[in-house]
Write an enzyme that holds these catalytic residues in place. Structure first.
Site, PDB file in Angstrom:
ATOM      1  N   ARG A  16       0.831  -1.203   0.000  1.00  8.26           N
ATOM      2  CA  ARG A  16       0.000   0.000   0.000  1.00  8.26           C
ATOM      3  C   ARG A  16       0.864   1.250   0.000  1.00  8.26           C
ATOM      4  O   ARG A  16       1.947   1.254   0.578  1.00  8.26           O
ATOM      5  CB  ARG A  16      -0.899   0.018   1.238  1.00  8.26           C
ATOM      6  CG  ARG A  16      -1.758  -1.219   1.405  1.00  8.26           C
ATOM      7  CD  ARG A  16      -2.453  -1.198   2.754  1.00  8.26           C
ATOM      8  NE  ARG A  16      -3.181  -2.446   3.001  1.00  8.26           N
ATOM      9  CZ  ARG A  16      -3.826  -2.709   4.110  1.00  8.26           C
ATOM     10  NH1 ARG A  16      -3.828  -1.817   5.102  1.00  8.26           N
ATOM     11  NH2 ARG A  16      -4.470  -3.858   4.257  1.00  8.26           N
ATOM     12  N   ASP A  64       0.408   5.457   1.006  1.00 14.40           N
ATOM     13  CA  ASP A  64      -0.476   6.299   1.797  1.00 14.40           C
ATOM     14  C   ASP A  64      -1.249   7.284   0.936  1.00 14.40           C
ATOM     15  O   ASP A  64      -0.860   7.587  -0.201  1.00 14.40           O
ATOM     16  CB  ASP A  64       0.344   7.096   2.830  1.00 14.40           C
ATOM     17  CG  ASP A  64       1.071   6.204   3.811  1.00 14.40           C
ATOM     18  OD1 ASP A  64       0.618   5.071   4.031  1.00 14.40           O
ATOM     19  OD2 ASP A  64       2.091   6.654   4.371  1.00 14.40           O
ATOM     20  N   TYR A  78      12.397   3.616  -2.081  1.00 13.89           N
ATOM     21  CA  TYR A  78      11.574   4.811  -1.922  1.00 13.89           C
ATOM     22  C   TYR A  78      12.451   6.055  -2.018  1.00 13.89           C
ATOM     23  O   TYR A  78      13.626   6.035  -1.652  1.00 13.89           O
ATOM     24  CB  TYR A  78      10.889   4.831  -0.558  1.00 13.89           C
ATOM     25  CG  TYR A  78       9.731   3.887  -0.398  1.00 13.89           C
ATOM     26  CD1 TYR A  78       8.430   4.292  -0.701  1.00 13.89           C
ATOM     27  CD2 TYR A  78       9.924   2.598   0.088  1.00 13.89           C
ATOM     28  CE1 TYR A  78       7.359   3.426  -0.531  1.00 13.89           C
ATOM     29  CE2 TYR A  78       8.860   1.727   0.264  1.00 13.89           C
ATOM     30  CZ  TYR A  78       7.577   2.147  -0.051  1.00 13.89           C
ATOM     31  OH  TYR A  78       6.522   1.283   0.115  1.00 13.89           O
ATOM     32  N   ARG A  87       8.299   7.463   6.457  1.00 18.18           N
ATOM     33  CA  ARG A  87       7.937   8.829   6.838  1.00 18.18           C
ATOM     34  C   ARG A  87       8.403   9.169   8.254  1.00 18.18           C
ATOM     35  O   ARG A  87       8.764  10.320   8.537  1.00 18.18           O
ATOM     36  CB  ARG A  87       6.428   9.031   6.685  1.00 18.18           C
ATOM     37  CG  ARG A  87       5.971   9.013   5.228  1.00 18.18           C
ATOM     38  CD  ARG A  87       4.453   8.924   5.091  1.00 18.18           C
ATOM     39  NE  ARG A  87       3.795  10.055   5.714  1.00 18.18           N
ATOM     40  CZ  ARG A  87       2.475  10.141   5.875  1.00 18.18           C
ATOM     41  NH1 ARG A  87       1.696   9.143   5.479  1.00 18.18           N
ATOM     42  NH2 ARG A  87       1.942  11.215   6.434  1.00 18.18           N
TER      43      ARG A  87
END
Length: 247
Positions: free
Chosen positions: A52, A54, A112, A199
């Site tokens: 997933r 966000d 990422y 994050r």
């Protein structure tokens, strides 16, 4: 039955994240499934994502797969997907793969990026795809923070998980910082990431760079496994899923 692999790029600003929600059509998965049902003329199609993302986060290389009995050519499928999908969701690549391929279970690592706008004056454009953080950042301290986070650790304190029955130990292979003009480009590569882990690590690195947290805070989080000891959860708009790695 064919197994189709998609490599997908999207701008997540308008969406509530990857995962389909029952009462909303504002998800990436929901949009793609809706178009696939239309062009393949099948009532039920479920795409399986590598993981997933966000609400508000983006992807350059999200990977998903789905099963279909339709014999449409891959070229035609690509053309129709990109014709009917919203302009901010693109099927970059459509491939037929072995039946055993599973976008989530077969993923070995992910890459990422996170972008920080490193100028006291905000940008009218980059603000949609980076985090404006008007602080004087110590690059050396941030580099040291990155090095402390690399390796195999229990990252439960760097996640938004309350608790987990599954292991929260993860291996981070790389965290690097590059400057691209006024943008700081942070790269994270690892075998897997917990909920909000990138994050929260990113927020911790920035707060160490700004002198709001000591470098030792990372050791404290690993030792005590307490989320409150880590830095802020940075906004999603600076986050990109760049690539998913498979054998």
């Amino acid at each position: 039955m064919r197994n189709i692999k998609l490599t997908i790029e999207y701008d997540g600003r308008r969406y509530l994240g990857w995962q389909r929600l029952g009462d909303s059509d504002k998800t990436i998965q929901g949009k793609i499934e809706g178009v696939l049902k239309q062009i393949l003329e099948e009532d039920e199609i479920e795409i399986i994502g590598s993981g997933r993302t966000d609400a508000g986060a983006h992807a350059r290389g999200q990977v998903a797969n789905f099963k279909t009995e339709n014999e449409m050519s891959l070229a035609k499928m690509t053309e129709l997907l990109n014709r009917y999908l919203p302009r901010d969701i693109i099927a970059k690549k459509v491939e037929e793969v072995p039946d055993r391929f599973h976008a989530r279970y077969n993923a070995k690592a992910k890459k990422y990026s996170y972008y920080v706008w490193d100028n006291m004056i905000p940008s009218a454009f980059e603000g949609f795809h980076s985090f404006y953080y008007p602080e004087d950042l110590d690059m050396e301290k941030m580099q040291q923070a990155c090095q402390k986070l690399i390796g195999t650790h229990d990252f439960i304190g760097f996640s938004s998980l309350k608790k987990s029955k599954k292991s929260t130990v993860r291996t981070i292979d790389e965290i690097s910082i590059d400057r691209e003009g006024d943008l700081l480009h942070f790269t994270f590569v690892g075998e897997g990431f917990l909920y909000n882990m990138v994050r929260i690590m990113m927020g911790t690195i920035l707060e160490i760079g700004a002198g709001k947290l000591p470098l030792s805070a990372i050791d404290e989080v690993f030792a005590k496994k307490v989320r409150a000891d880590a830095g802020m959860t940075v906004p999603a708009q600076g986050l990109f899923l760049d690539e998913v790695y498979y054998n």
